[in-house]
Enzyme design. Structure first.
Site, mmCIF file in Angstrom:
data_model
loop_
_atom_site.group_PDB
_atom_site.id
_atom_site.type_symbol
_atom_site.label_atom_id
_atom_site.label_comp_id
_atom_site.label_asym_id
_atom_site.label_seq_id
_atom_site.Cartn_x
_atom_site.Cartn_y
_atom_site.Cartn_z
ATOM 1 N N GLY A 187 0.468 -1.425 -0.369
ATOM 2 C CA GLY A 187 0.263 -0.247 -0.092
ATOM 3 C C GLY A 187 0.994 1.369 0.180
ATOM 4 N N SER A 188 0.152 2.642 0.340
ATOM 5 C CA SER A 188 1.264 4.135 0.597
ATOM 6 C C SER A 188 0.244 4.334 -0.657
ATOM 7 C CB SER A 188 2.198 3.707 0.593
ATOM 8 O OG SER A 188 2.950 4.964 0.933
ATOM 9 N N ARG A 189 0.774 5.779 -1.299
ATOM 10 C CA ARG A 189 0.073 6.648 -1.930
ATOM 11 C C ARG A 189 1.461 7.636 -3.006
ATOM 12 N NH1 ARG A 189 -0.028 12.389 1.119
ATOM 13 N NH2 ARG A 189 0.774 13.475 -0.028
#
Length: 221
Positions: A187-189
């Site tokens: 995950g993350s951005r």
């Protein structure tokens, strides 16, 4: 049939070995059937979750130089004009996509063009929605010089859970819109920085599909 991304091969193998060893130990330690069954079921659930982290579904990508496509699956969490200090050192429209652990984690080039800049920066591991995660967290910055949009920067940002960023971009090579540009494990951005005045095609809270969702479009006469 689920297609697994190559970035998951090692982790999936190690996870399988660990779960196999744990279950073998449980079977050796106890003869209680329900305890054995609980560990087997829990192991299948854990392995299934890790497996879905690394899925790589086939995408029917239609390339269009007048459009910016989403570089990742996720949710639009930021749309605002900001000062971009690393490369442009000026105003840009920032569109950020948050990737949860349940999203596909493959990252894709939002436009086609020559890669003019590619950097990997070590950093902290603030939660991905923290306002300063874009400049303080471990991250990569890639600038693609699009013949239509000019230079477009996109940034992979590690979060509190995501501790491993993979970047495929190399300076001087040609990026093709929709091709794989990297991977963020768990995950993350993703941040995208577009020319000032760009009108987004998405709004806050929208869900994106990497390589498919159009996040901005240049109108042609």
């Amino acid at each position: 049939m689920i297609k697994i991304h190559r970035e998951g091969y090692t982790i999936l193998f190690v996870t399988l070995v660990i779960l196999f060893v744990l279950n073998a130990l449980i079977h050796w330690i106890t003869d209680v059937v329900w305890i054995r069954n609980v560990f087997i079921i829990a192991s299948l659930i854990v392995y299934g979750l890790v497996l879905q982290f690394f899925r790589n579904p086939q995408r029917n990508i239609v390339r269009d130089e007048n459009k910016i496509i989403a570089p990742a699956d996720g949710k639009v969490v930021i749309i605002e004009e900001v000062e971009e200090p690393e490369y442009f050192k000026g105003k840009r429209l920032q569109i950020s996509i948050f990737m949860s652990p349940l999203n596909v984690h493959v990252n894709r080039y939002p436009v086609s063009g020559r890669i003019e800049y590619a950097r990997h920066h070590q950093g902290q591991y603030l939660v991905a929605w923290h306002p300063k995660s874009s400049t303080l967290n471990e991250r990569t910055s890639v600038v693609i010089n699009s013949p239509v949009w000019g230079p477009v920067l996109y940034r992979q940002i590690a979060g509190y859970v995501a501790r491993r960023i993979v970047m495929y971009a190399k300076e001087g090579t040609i990026a093709r819109q929709g091709d794989e540009s990297g991977f963020i494990k768990f995950g993350s951005r993703l941040d995208i920085f577009l020319p000032p005045g760009t009108v987004p095609r998405v709004k806050l809270g929208d869900k994106t599909v990497g390589g498919i969702t159009i996040i901005a479009e240049k109108k042609t006469n």
